[in-house]
Motif scaffolding. Structure first.
Motif: not given
Length: 209
Positions: A106-111, A118-119, A129-132, A141-146
């Motif tokens: 998951d990608l998140d940003i809240d600024t 987005a997912t 195993g790749q993602f983009f 300020g972007y955060t990626l969460t696996v």
């Protein structure tokens, strides 16, 4: 009004209907205004046609507009520089260092300037195993969460990403297999005697009066 924060010159600003079909467009310079005449009541989106390397603002889909029997004033759109994030998830069932497909990221940003999420799911793009995540506004300020699948774990499932200077292509999540629980005690369980020791009785005693 149109503001160009990605390159120079004019761009086409489109008016799209509720089916996202362009119904009108205007060539508009940086700092210029645009007007769409004789628009029926309904829901629309005003979207600048961003050239390569640029994206629209408001991000991602432009400015929503509802016409209800009166002129709509003050619609502001623009373009910004965009970059992409590339990464890989490895380990667990695939083995250490090997790409693992089917993992959610998951990608998140809240600024103050951008609120977006987005997912993606890892797959074989150039390797397993790749993602983009493509064409994101150039900002920090972007955060990626696996989200590790069942039987997998990771000590820290989040990574912070700064896209203000360019593409980021070295994000990596290394999953580990969840350890199996240790085996329980073996053998038969005896009877705990009154003094804490294990007593075993082979026959039943009978006590009379």
């Amino acid at each position: 009004m149109f503001t160009n924060n990605c390159g120079d010159g004019s761009v086409w600003v489109e008016l799209r209907n509720s089916d996202n079909v362009p119904i009108d467009s205007k060539s508009t310079p940086d700092g210029g205004t645009f007007t769409f005449d004789d628009v029926d009541d309904g829901d629309y989106t005003v979207v600048p046609y961003a050239p390569a390397g640029c994206g629209p603002t408001p991000y991602p889909g432009g400015a929503p507009v509802t016409v209800e029997g009166a002129d709509v004033l003050g619609v502001a759109v623009g373009t910004v520089t965009v970059y992409s994030i590339w990464g890989v998830v490895t380990g667990c069932a695939a083995g250490e260092g090997n790409g693992l497909n089917g993992v959610r990221v998951d990608l998140d940003i809240d600024t103050d300037d951008l609120d977006y999420s987005a997912t993606n799911t890892t797959k074989d793009i150039e390797q397993d195993g790749q993602f983009f995540f493509q064409y994101l506004p150039a900002t920090d300020g972007y955060t990626l969460t696996v989200t590790p699948p069942e039987g997998c774990q990771i000590a820290d499932p989040t990574i912070e990403v700064d896209l203000s200077e360019g593409d980021v292509s070295d994000v990596s999540f290394a999953l580990e297999t969840v350890p199996s629980p240790p085996p329980g005690p073996s053998g038969s369980l005896g009877f705990l005697g009154p003094f804490g020791s294990v007593a075993s009785f082979g026959s039943m005693a009978s006590f009379g009066s």
